[in-house]
Design an enzyme around this catalytic site. Structure first.
Site, short mmCIF file in Angstrom:
data_model
loop_
_atom_site.label_atom_id
_atom_site.label_comp_id
_atom_site.label_asym_id
_atom_site.label_seq_id
_atom_site.Cartn_x
_atom_site.Cartn_y
_atom_site.Cartn_z
N HIS A 1 -3.14 -12.28 7.40
CA HIS A 1 -2.00 -11.93 6.55
C HIS A 1 -1.20 -13.16 6.16
O HIS A 1 -0.61 -13.22 5.08
CB HIS A 1 -1.07 -10.94 7.26
CG HIS A 1 -1.53 -9.53 7.17
ND1 HIS A 1 -2.60 -9.06 7.87
CD2 HIS A 1 -1.06 -8.48 6.45
CE1 HIS A 1 -2.78 -7.77 7.59
NE2 HIS A 1 -1.86 -7.41 6.73
N ASP B 1 2.01 -5.05 12.74
CA ASP B 1 1.84 -4.24 11.54
C ASP B 1 0.47 -3.56 11.56
O ASP B 1 -0.19 -3.40 10.52
CB ASP B 1 2.00 -5.09 10.27
CG ASP B 1 2.32 -4.24 9.04
OD1 ASP B 1 2.10 -4.71 7.92
OD2 ASP B 1 2.77 -3.09 9.22
N ARG C 1 12.18 -23.56 -7.00
CA ARG C 1 13.51 -23.39 -7.60
C ARG C 1 14.15 -22.06 -7.23
O ARG C 1 15.36 -21.92 -7.28
CB ARG C 1 13.45 -23.53 -9.13
CG ARG C 1 13.35 -24.99 -9.58
CD ARG C 1 13.54 -25.13 -11.08
NE ARG C 1 12.44 -24.52 -11.83
CZ ARG C 1 11.28 -25.11 -12.05
NH1 ARG C 1 11.05 -26.32 -11.59
NH2 ARG C 1 10.33 -24.48 -12.73
N ALA D 1 0.82 -1.21 0.00
CA ALA D 1 0.00 0.00 0.00
C ALA D 1 0.85 1.27 0.00
O ALA D 1 0.34 2.36 0.19
CB ALA D 1 -0.93 -0.01 1.22
N HIS D 2 2.19 1.12 -0.21
CA HIS D 2 3.06 2.29 -0.16
C HIS D 2 2.89 3.15 -1.40
O HIS D 2 2.47 2.68 -2.47
CB HIS D 2 4.53 1.86 -0.05
CG HIS D 2 4.87 1.27 1.29
ND1 HIS D 2 6.05 1.54 1.93
CD2 HIS D 2 4.18 0.44 2.11
CE1 HIS D 2 6.08 0.88 3.09
NE2 HIS D 2 4.96 0.22 3.22
N ALA E 1 4.53 -8.97 0.98
CA ALA E 1 5.33 -8.03 0.19
C ALA E 1 6.68 -8.64 -0.20
O ALA E 1 7.71 -7.98 -0.18
CB ALA E 1 5.53 -6.70 0.93
N HIS F 1 9.59 -5.85 1.51
CA HIS F 1 9.00 -5.16 0.35
C HIS F 1 9.95 -5.30 -0.83
O HIS F 1 10.41 -4.33 -1.42
CB HIS F 1 8.74 -3.68 0.68
CG HIS F 1 7.50 -3.51 1.50
ND1 HIS F 1 6.23 -3.39 0.97
CD2 HIS F 1 7.33 -3.46 2.85
CE1 HIS F 1 5.34 -3.28 1.95
NE2 HIS F 1 5.98 -3.32 3.09
N GLY G 1 -4.95 -3.48 5.94
CA GLY G 1 -3.97 -3.51 7.03
C GLY G 1 -4.46 -4.37 8.17
O GLY G 1 -5.58 -4.87 8.17
N HIS H 1 7.85 -8.54 7.94
CA HIS H 1 6.65 -9.38 7.77
C HIS H 1 6.82 -10.48 6.71
O HIS H 1 6.37 -10.37 5.57
CB HIS H 1 5.37 -8.58 7.54
CG HIS H 1 5.42 -7.44 6.55
ND1 HIS H 1 5.87 -7.57 5.26
CD2 HIS H 1 5.00 -6.16 6.71
CE1 HIS H 1 5.75 -6.40 4.67
NE2 HIS H 1 5.23 -5.53 5.50
#
Lengths: 428, 290
Positions: free
Chosen positions: A295, A317, A246, A154-155, A239, A214, A354, A235
């Site tokens: 999540h 988070d 592999r 969500a950034h 992300a 992320h 979130g 987390h």
């Protein structure tokens, strides 16, 4: 000997000490710290002034949350308004978190413009905990802007950047607070971004815990990040690339077997049965994981945990809508529907916006998901986050010398009492 | 001297812990007139301390007006060393109960003048009016505290060189390294213990059987220093069956206890063995030990 403060003795509790639950021991508190009463007894002839009966409760160190974006309607990355109002908001959150047994936390700031960092980072410097003013602020967790666009979550994409000028790019992005030792404690970066691998050792030099997250890193880039000095992962599972047989990507770090010996051994997990050397700290980093059951699937939590048990760090988070009554709120310019502890969603959809889980709920969930012991569940929210920041001398344990941030829990790990620096707070 | 025989270590410890509890309760100690007790260390009294702590947690005993004097302490060991007798007493008793730290006396093995420290200890005992009850154990060679064979029976608190056997026996607590074991200790003397108004000795295990036999069935002898208890007006030994393996007089002591309980009645006995009144002696048992 100089006169010291009053001594409080906690009796009749089952205490988390030395990786065990111990029944015939006690905790002595003086001047906000846990003390070794042997010395006050024989050297100072001091007896306890107050005795607190824990009535058989489990006694744990206070919980530490290394990733929380806001709560109770306030967002740490939201800087509109006068400094006094922002300071009040931060304190409101710090106070409210005590109710969940969270006695220390790292307010997390997501990818933002330089003006945001220069305004908010000075307000997030280390500040001791206090029963009146709230949980201890350990320093900020800067999540971004040196992350992967592909894994932005969500950034804000327009603020994401790379470190083309090395550490100078970071100093420009964050401002002068990045040089102060007690402001930025954790930084989430993506190791595949230009310039980041070179910058990691310099961040470590500034006593910043570097966290990989992320990121769309492949397994080689991920391991390079750890070799460069990253000691945390943001987390796990969220992300980052999903596990692929592999190229396991960042998740694959949990299966790494030939990482170099840690440059900072005291910031690495203690050895477990899955460590390469049972007598040395584990070369793998710690990893944050969100246990709201939403999540990350409980089975995934269990797989991660059993591959690397002593690296597990529970994080919430949580975002601004956390701990509010269920309903629709305007958060970060969007309409967000808060559905209790099962998360917040973009209004009218099932898109996760979130987490709204509390840290004590994470501990209970984690224990149910993994079927681990009480000791393991508690250490994931106390000792391990403290080790991640290198503060285990004063936080995350009940050893002599630690700050007296203490929880009484029942057998279901529900909060009965919370003490901050030895002072009991009122639970609602 | 009374000899009470119980089945095993646990029963012996239970007996002694309850005895101490009752003695303190009947004494009714206050801050002006505290109960002064002498205490041992080592493996023998561990269960006694455990039971005393249990009794404290059940609120059946309080240490508020109890003053303690420990028997001994190593010389030159840091006070907070894991093997010091300060650490032993803290872990086994003091940290669990409501004792006033100012009422605790343990010899300081790091005092600048050891002889002064010993004299001061004796003076401290005298200042509180002497010891009401001294609890002790016995070594396999019959010694009490560090009063090893050859110690004068009139000895007082002093510095002693530890016997070679003792140093070897202690090495297991110092990572098996003899060089780390203290060679000197401060100890109360035989006479310091015997000056107490009552002496209670705890003796368990087959390896103590010879020592027990030498101390109570043979003469008073400086080779078996616990034998000095024969000269004490109020001596009490509590032992287990195994410790009686070398005694000739087991039956005798057992029969005394039997007589006390069946003919006189335990309700007519005072705590320290005196007889308050005789029951009617018409109801004799038909066999000696019924």
């Amino acid at each position: 000997m100089e006169p010291k403060g009053k001594i409080t003795k906690i009796v009749n509790g089952r205490i988390l000490l030395d990786h065990k639950i111990v029944e015939d021991s006690y905790i002595w508190i003086q001047d906000g710290k846990i003390i070794d009463a042997f010395h006050s007894f024989f050297d100072n002839h001091q007896e306890p002034d107050t005795i607190i009966d824990a009535q058989g409760c489990i006694i744990s160190p206070g919980y530490i949350d290394l990733q929380i974006n806001g709560a109770f309607g306030y967002d740490f990355s939201e800087v509109d308004g006068p400094i006094e109002k922002l300071t009040q908001n931060i304190e409101f959150v710090a106070k409210g978190l005590l109710q969940f047994g969270c006695t220390s936390f790292c307010p997390t700031v997501v990818t933002s413009a330089p003006q945001v960092y220069s305004k908010v980072l000075p307000l997030l410097r280390h500040r001791p905990g206090n029963a009146q003013t709230g949980a201890e602020i350990l320093g900020a967790h800067c999540e971004g802007p040196f992350i992967s666009t592909a894994k932005k979550g969500a950034h804000d994409q327009t603020m994401i950047q790379s470190a083309d000028d090395g550490i100078e790019s970071l100093d420009r992005a964050y401002g002068p607070e990045l040089l102060k030792g007690d402001t930025v404690r954790i930084m989430t970066v993506a190791p595949e971004i230009t310039g980041i691998l070179q910058v990691i050792p310099q961040l470590v030099q500034r006593n910043i815990t570097v966290s990989l997250g992320h990121s769309a890193a492949k397994i080689d880039q991920a391991e390079a990040g750890v070799s460069a000095g990253a000691t945390f992962m943001t987390h796990l599972f969220n992300a980052m690339n999903p596990f692929h047989q592999r190229d396991p990507g960042l998740v694959g770090i949990l299966g790494a077997s030939d990482l170099p010996a840690p440059k900072q051994p005291e910031r690495h997990p203690l050895p477990s049965s899955t460590s390469p050397d049972g007598n040395r700290p584990d070369p793998r980093p710690f990893y944050g994981i969100i246990c709201d059951g939403v999540h990350v699937h409980p089975n995934s939590v269990r797989i991660a945990y059993y591959s690397h048990p002593r690296g597990c760090v529970l994080v919430t988070d949580a975002l601004a809508g956390a701990y509010l009554q269920p309903g629709i709120y305007q958060l970060g310019g969007r309409d967000v529907e808060v559905r209790g502890a099962s998360g917040a969603y973009v209004k009218g959809t099932d898109t996760l916006a979130g987490s709204t889980v509390s840290i004590d709920h994470c501990v209970r969930n984690f224990k149910n998901f993994t079927r681990c012991t009480v000791v393991e569940a508690l250490e994931a929210a106390t000792l391990h986050p403290a080790q991640t920041l290198g503060i285990q001398d004063t936080k995350g344990t009940l050893n002599a010398g630690a700050d007296a941030d203490i929880l009484f829990l029942n057998d279901d790990l529900e909060i009965q009492k919370v003490f901050v620096r030895g002072v009991q707070i009122e639970l609602q | 001297m009374r000899l009470i025989i119980r089945e095993d270590y646990e029963e012996v410890s239970e007996n002694i812990a309850n005895y101490i509890k009752e003695r303190i309760r009947q004494f009714e100690p206050s801050s002006e007139r505290p109960f002064v007790i002498g205490l041992p260390t080592g493996s023998s009294p561990i269960s006694v301390y455990k039971k005393l702590v249990e009794l404290y947690k059940q609120e059946k005993i309080s240490f508020k007006h109890v003053v303690t004097f420990n028997m001994d302490e190593y010389v030159g060991l840091p006070r907070d060393h894991s093997e010091s007798y300060h650490t032993f007493m803290w872990n086994n008793l003091f940290m669990h109960v409501d004792i006033n730290p100012s009422n605790v006396h343990i010899l300081d093995g790091n005092a600048p003048d050891l002889d002064e420290e010993c004299k001061k200890f004796e003076a401290d005992i005298a200042r509180v009016g002497g010891i009401e009850l001294f609890l002790g154990g016995i070594g396999p060679d019959g010694h009490i505290a560090f009063n090893e064979p050859g110690s004068s029976l009139t000895s007082r608190t002093r510095v002693k060189t530890l016997a070679y056997e003792t140093i070897i026996a202690n090495a297991r607590f110092f990572e098996g390294d003899i060089t780390k074991v203290p060679k000197l200790a401060l100890t109360v003397g035989v006479a310091t213990v015997m000056d107490a108004r009552e002496v209670v000795i705890l003796i368990t295990g087959a390896h103590k059987a010879i020592a027990l036999a030498k101390c109570i069935e043979e003469g008073v002898n400086h080779m078996w220093t616990v034998s000095a208890i024969q000269m004490h007006p109020k001596g009490l030994i509590v032992c287990d069956e195994d410790a009686t393996l070398e005694l000739h007089t087991v039956k005798y002591f057992k029969s005394i206890e039997h007589v006390h309980h069946s003919l006189i009645g335990s309700e007519n006995l005072s705590l320290q063995g005196g007889v308050k009144q005789l029951k009617s002696v018409n109801n004799r048992p038909t066999t000696p030990m019924e």
